[in-house]
Design an enzyme around this catalytic site. Structure first.
Site, short mmCIF file in Angstrom:
data_model
loop_
_atom_site.label_atom_id
_atom_site.label_comp_id
_atom_site.label_asym_id
_atom_site.label_seq_id
_atom_site.Cartn_x
_atom_site.Cartn_y
_atom_site.Cartn_z
N SER A 116 0.85 -1.18 0.00
CA SER A 116 0.00 0.00 0.00
C SER A 116 0.89 1.24 0.00
O SER A 116 1.98 1.21 -0.54
CB SER A 116 -0.95 -0.03 1.20
N HIS A 121 1.93 15.59 3.90
CA HIS A 121 2.08 16.92 3.34
C HIS A 121 2.01 17.94 4.48
O HIS A 121 1.19 17.78 5.39
CB HIS A 121 0.99 17.23 2.32
N CYS A 144 -3.67 -2.72 2.62
CA CYS A 144 -4.52 -3.82 2.18
C CYS A 144 -4.12 -5.06 2.95
O CYS A 144 -2.93 -5.38 3.03
CB CYS A 144 -4.36 -4.07 0.68
#
Length: 268
Positions: A116, A121, A144
């Site tokens: 995954s 940010h 996942c």
């Protein structure tokens, strides 16, 4: 199903578990120079290199190997890091446990992950008039397979100066048991709070907004204690008179309340 039973699946676990959250750090910088210095401090403290290390630690905590890293520092400020990760057991795989429990803090590595991604940010900014500066971090951990990204939640909260934390957790898709029955979630959960450590819960006031039938969980947290000195950058309480202290405290509390409740409010 009791917590001692294994969940038997047909093939790979295709459920996608996504944790998205915003972390906010609020401060008061009295002068233009102080505001610039605060932005510079935040930009240096949480540059792309430091964020890469934080996400690398997250990958270690949840037992993943890193496939690719893209990172960028921005001008005039801010940074981003994205990692593609793949499953790699770092401890012997334990039987599946459908129980809620706090995830590990930095020194522990106890989980397991399927391929995954991780992203972060940063958004430093300041109010042009009233001295308020706000630093926001957006983080996404998407996995996942058998485990939830919530296992890394406490480490991430401890990695930043977190005055306000707003979290969303959702399980998407489905997998099948050995009889072919679709499973839309593979663990019990009634609140993100159940994955927070005791010290975190003691420090924050929390509110839940959950949509159980859609496997959507939302939790907001704001620090309980308010010490003015910890929110001042470039100055201290000793440098302020009582009128200034009250005014700045009102400004800070209003900023925090507006972010926490997601709406502008009249001056306090």
């Amino acid at each position: 199903m009791s917590k001692d039973q294994k969940l038997r699946l047909h093939g790979f676990n295709n459920l996608t578990k996504s944790l998205s959250f915003n972390i906010y750090d609020i401060c008061y910088a009295k002068t233009d120079n102080h505001r610039r210095e605060y932005i510079e401090y935040i930009d240096e403290a949480y540059n792309a290199e430091r964020l890469t290390q934080i996400l690398t630690n997250v990958s270690d905590i949840i037992g993943a190997s890193i496939l690719n890293i893209a990172r960028q520092d921005y001008d005039p400020q801010g940074a981003s890091v994205t990692m593609l990760i793949a499953e790699e057991s770092v401890v012997p795989l334990q039987p599946f446990e459908d129980v809620e429990a706090p995830g590990p803090l930095p020194e522990a590595v106890v989980a397991h992950l399927d391929k995954s991604h991780l992203t972060v940010h940063t958004y430093p900014e300041s109010h042009p008039d009233n001295g308020i500066s706000t630093f926001r971090v957006d983080i996404d951990v998407s996995t996942c397979g058998r485990v939830s990204p919530l296992k890394a939640l406490n480490y991430l909260i401890h990695s930043f100066e977190s005055d306000i934390v707003i979290m969303d957790y959702r399980v998407r898709g489905f997998t099948r048991d050995v009889k072919g029955k679709k499973l839309y979630i593979d663990h019990r959960i009634n609140s993100i709070q159940n994955y927070l450590s005791k010290d975190t819960l003691e420090r924050y006031q929390t509110i839940d907004v959950n949509v159980y039938q859609e496997n959507i969980f939302h939790t907001k947290m704001i620090l309980k204690e308010f010490g003015l000195d910890t929110y001042l950058f470039g100055t201290g309480e000793k440098d302020l008179d009582e009128v200034e202290k009250r005014q700045i405290k009102r400004q800070l509390q209003q900023e925090m309340a507006e972010i926490f409740y997601g709406q502008n409010i009249h001056k306090m």
